[in-house]
Write an enzyme that holds these catalytic residues in place. Structure first.
Site, PDB file in Angstrom:
ATOM      1  CG  ASP A 131      -1.650   1.239   1.484  1.00 20.31           C
ATOM      2  OD1 ASP A 131      -2.229   1.755   0.510  1.00 20.31           O
ATOM      3  OD2 ASP A 131      -1.660   1.721   2.633  1.00 20.31           O
ATOM      4  CG  ASP A 188      -1.917   7.597   0.338  1.00 25.65           C
ATOM      5  OD1 ASP A 188      -0.833   7.855  -0.222  1.00 25.65           O
ATOM      6  OD2 ASP A 188      -3.007   8.035  -0.077  1.00 25.65           O
TER       7      ASP A 188
END
Length: 300
Positions: free
Chosen positions: A89, A91
């Site tokens: 991922d 953010d």
């Protein structure tokens, strides 16, 4: 970026056997391609929120004692050390911030958007609904986006560059799978996150902001798999199907990252909570970590 789902996911958990783990325990206090146009007045469809979760600076924190998955089992370590691909991922995992929150704050709508992000990260609303609602609050123009990236470039999480370097040295293929925007990961007018980490464009799955001829905001591309609920899981499944990886790991902080841990997707979900601790996600992870260095050390 963290992710979100509209239903709880119960991944097939690997058996836990703490005594097999070579890593010492750590402790800290427990924290209880179509154009999608956003119609005017969309916010009338959504109710205001009262709680806000904002991106935090990474802390040298350790594992809360209320979680039983802060030590990897022998089975988890074996998959982690021998996986052929790792999907990150972006953010609050690869980067310190929630990109859409930071952009919204820059454009003067930070608080309202952060309220939606808080709800979205828990998985209580469909991703596409939350994304459309947040963007409609400030409708960023192309010039605003460029100005934002020049003045507030994304900040990498401590240790992420070393971890990815370590994985590459082991011939492990690295992917970035984000509910955020390609423009923030691959921006061409400055050194982008992907370039800093040596991630090629074909290994990036993210959303795409769309702009008109004059740079006005038009919406986002709904053909991107990560633009909707279940999108990260779909991206991971496609990656595995195309490349035939025998073992694949997903690392992230949010509900859609957890969702990628399903048949045909990731064999292992590692929750990185060094920026954000989302308890409902952390509790279901195969392994909960608070520092990238723990992952690096475990590969040695």
């Amino acid at each position: 970026m963290a992710g979100l789902i509209s239903a709880h996911i119960a991944p097939n958990r690997l058996p836990r056997s703490r005594h097999h783990s070579p890593l010492p325990p750590i402790f800290s206090p427990c924290l209880s391609k179509k154009l999608h146009k956003i119609p005017l007045g969309i916010m009338g469809q959504f109710k205001p929120l009262t709680s806000v979760i904002t991106s935090a600076q990474p802390q040298d924190i350790a594992a809360p004692t209320c979680f039983d998955n802060t030590l990897p089992t022998k089975e988890v370590l074996e998959i982690w050390r021998n996986c052929e691909a790792v999907c990150f991922d972006v953010d609050s995992t690869v980067c310190l911030d929630e990109g859409i929150d930071e952009l919204a704050e820059f454009c003067g709508a930070g608080k309202a958007v952060a309220e939606w992000t808080a709800r979205a990260m828990s998985g209580s609303v469909p991703f596409e609904e939350a994304l459309a609602a947040r963007l409609s609050l400030f409708n960023p123009s192309l010039s605003q986006l460029h100005d934002f990236l020049e003045k507030r470039p994304p900040r990498l999480s401590p240790g992420i560059a070393d971890l990815i370097k370590k994985l590459k040295a082991k011939k492990t293929v690295v992917y970035l799978i984000s509910g955020g925007f390609r423009q923030m990961i691959q921006q061409l007018f400055m050194k982008p996150v992907a370039l800093q980490l040596g991630i090629p464009p074909e290994n990036i799955f993210a959303n795409q902001l769309l702009f008109g001829r004059s740079g006005e905001f038009c919406g986002f591309d709904i053909n991107e798999p990560t633009s909707r609920s279940g999108g990260k899981a779909t991206a991971v499944q496609n990656i595995r199907k195309v490349h035939g990886y025998k073992a694949l790991v997903m690392i992230g902080d949010g509900a859609t990252d957890l969702e990628a841990r399903k048949p045909g997707g990731a064999d292992l979900f590692i929750c990185y909570a060094g920026v954000q601790l989302r308890e409902s996600v952390a509790a279901k992870a195969d392994w909960l970590v608070f520092q990238m260095q723990h992952l690096i050390t475990s590969l040695e």
